[in-house]
Design a protein around this motif. Sequence first.
Motif, mmCIF file in Angstrom:
data_model
loop_
_atom_site.group_PDB
_atom_site.id
_atom_site.type_symbol
_atom_site.label_atom_id
_atom_site.label_comp_id
_atom_site.label_asym_id
_atom_site.label_seq_id
_atom_site.Cartn_x
_atom_site.Cartn_y
_atom_site.Cartn_z
ATOM 1 N N GLU A 136 57.872 23.688 42.067
ATOM 2 C CA GLU A 136 57.889 22.321 42.594
ATOM 3 C C GLU A 136 59.227 21.658 42.332
ATOM 4 O O GLU A 136 59.802 21.002 43.204
ATOM 5 C CB GLU A 136 56.773 21.501 41.943
ATOM 6 C CG GLU A 136 55.406 21.754 42.536
ATOM 7 C CD GLU A 136 54.335 20.998 41.781
ATOM 8 O OE1 GLU A 136 53.517 20.342 42.430
ATOM 9 O OE2 GLU A 136 54.318 21.058 40.529
ATOM 10 N N SER A 139 61.814 22.985 44.632
ATOM 11 C CA SER A 139 61.701 22.396 45.964
ATOM 12 C C SER A 139 62.316 21.018 45.974
ATOM 13 O O SER A 139 63.058 20.640 46.877
ATOM 14 C CB SER A 139 60.241 22.286 46.379
ATOM 15 O OG SER A 139 59.659 23.570 46.454
ATOM 16 N N THR B 133 60.543 22.352 54.707
ATOM 17 C CA THR B 133 59.123 22.429 55.049
ATOM 18 C C THR B 133 58.370 21.232 54.492
ATOM 19 O O THR B 133 58.817 20.586 53.549
ATOM 20 C CB THR B 133 58.486 23.704 54.471
ATOM 21 O OG1 THR B 133 58.420 23.564 53.044
ATOM 22 C CG2 THR B 133 59.308 24.920 54.814
ATOM 23 N N GLU B 134 57.256 20.963 55.100
ATOM 24 C CA GLU B 134 56.384 19.905 54.609
ATOM 25 C C GLU B 134 56.057 20.139 53.141
ATOM 26 O O GLU B 134 56.031 19.212 52.335
ATOM 27 C CB GLU B 134 55.061 19.923 55.397
ATOM 28 C CG GLU B 134 55.170 19.511 56.831
ATOM 29 C CD GLU B 134 54.913 18.011 56.980
ATOM 30 O OE1 GLU B 134 55.388 17.457 57.972
ATOM 31 O OE2 GLU B 134 54.261 17.406 56.105
ATOM 32 N N ALA B 135 55.785 21.387 52.829
ATOM 33 C CA ALA B 135 55.388 21.728 51.466
ATOM 34 C C ALA B 135 56.489 21.365 50.477
ATOM 35 O O ALA B 135 56.223 20.794 49.405
ATOM 36 C CB ALA B 135 55.068 23.215 51.363
ATOM 37 N N ASP B 138 56.600 17.686 50.097
ATOM 38 C CA ASP B 138 55.462 17.255 49.290
ATOM 39 C C ASP B 138 55.723 17.482 47.810
ATOM 40 O O ASP B 138 55.468 16.604 46.982
ATOM 41 C CB ASP B 138 54.206 18.021 49.704
ATOM 42 C CG ASP B 138 53.554 17.409 50.934
ATOM 43 O OD1 ASP B 138 54.121 16.424 51.457
ATOM 44 O OD2 ASP B 138 52.508 17.903 51.366
ATOM 45 N N SER B 139 56.215 18.646 47.502
ATOM 46 C CA SER B 139 56.526 18.932 46.099
ATOM 47 C C SER B 139 57.507 17.911 45.567
ATOM 48 O O SER B 139 57.356 17.386 44.463
ATOM 49 C CB SER B 139 57.148 20.321 45.964
ATOM 50 O OG SER B 139 56.236 21.305 46.379
#
Lengths: 157, 157
Positions: A136, A139, B133-135, B138-139
Amino acid sequence: MRETDPGPAAGAPADRLAEVFDLVGPLYRRAQRKVEQDVPREGLSVGVRAVLNLLREQGPMTVPQMGRAQALSRQFVQRMVNDAAERGLVELAANPAHKRSSLIRLTPEGRAAIDAVVERERRLLRQAGGDLTEAEIDSCLRVLSRLLHFLDDVDMD
Amino acid sequence: MRETDPGPAAGAPADRLAEVFDLVGPLYRRAQRKVEQDVPREGLSVGVRAVLNLLREQGPMTVPQMGRAQALSRQFVQRMVNDAAERGLVELAANPAHKRSSLIRLTPEGRAAIDAVVERERRLLRQAGGDLTEAEIDSCLRVLSRLLHFLDDVDMD
DNA sequence: CGAGAATGACAACCAAGGTGTCATGATGGA
DNA sequence: TCCATCATGACACCTTGGTTGTCATTCTCG
């Protein structure tokens, strides 16, 4: 009725990125306040902390380089460096590449000071980390770096 | 020799979180500059933009509530609100919960102004999004929120 | 009803950070 | 080699985001 309708899902990527954008302000303010209340122990200001931290992570560099790296004006960085130099936290070193613009380098005192600050910050961040995963955080770093570099060169319309 | 040795791998979670921490400053400055150069079109300042944006996303709220939400002092928010009110961007609405402290609400003009600003920002962010990416985003949001709330209540040491 | 908390208004203040300018010294091209 | 140009340092000034402190008022709650 409204021309931009985020909708309840708030789904589109750009919208989520906008959320990131909106978090930066509050985050910055609180972070700054934390640093402000910690940093005086070594007699530093927020600006000086930024400079020392940069030197700590990237090694000796010139004033203009630091300005670019931190998105600060050359002159502002110069002031911080001068301030730090007066306190013996940094020193000038001959720059083989440019005779006029010397490299700024941490002195042992400077290193000790910034290390102490960073160490306290890390202790704090360790607590904050909690159950956040490496992935996380990675990212997050990717997203923020992207944003940073992007904002760097693009002009608004 | 150094008491804190980040090492070349820079692996530990707290260290990576520290990297996030260090990105916030530059990011904030650049973001602020972008906003600064965009926002004058509607005759707004950065502070007023923040207030309007908050109202846009959360609906009507009182001044103290906004201060808490954005980690700003009550008084500062008040100034921004007064400013916005003079320009007809927000208006007061009776607050059923507290008679003295009225709800601040966007006027149609205010909504138009902030919508225009946000829309331009989103166009920009869409470009910046690229292959994120969305992910990932989000993270990022998770990490930043965590950091934010953490910095909110903890005192150093 | 009275005490204390919350609010708005206003003033003073602080510090981060930018801008403008000048002099000087470095640099690279004709 | 010399000159035009750019980069650097120094310094002054300014903007403004943002806080703190204070006071009067009004609300709320025991």
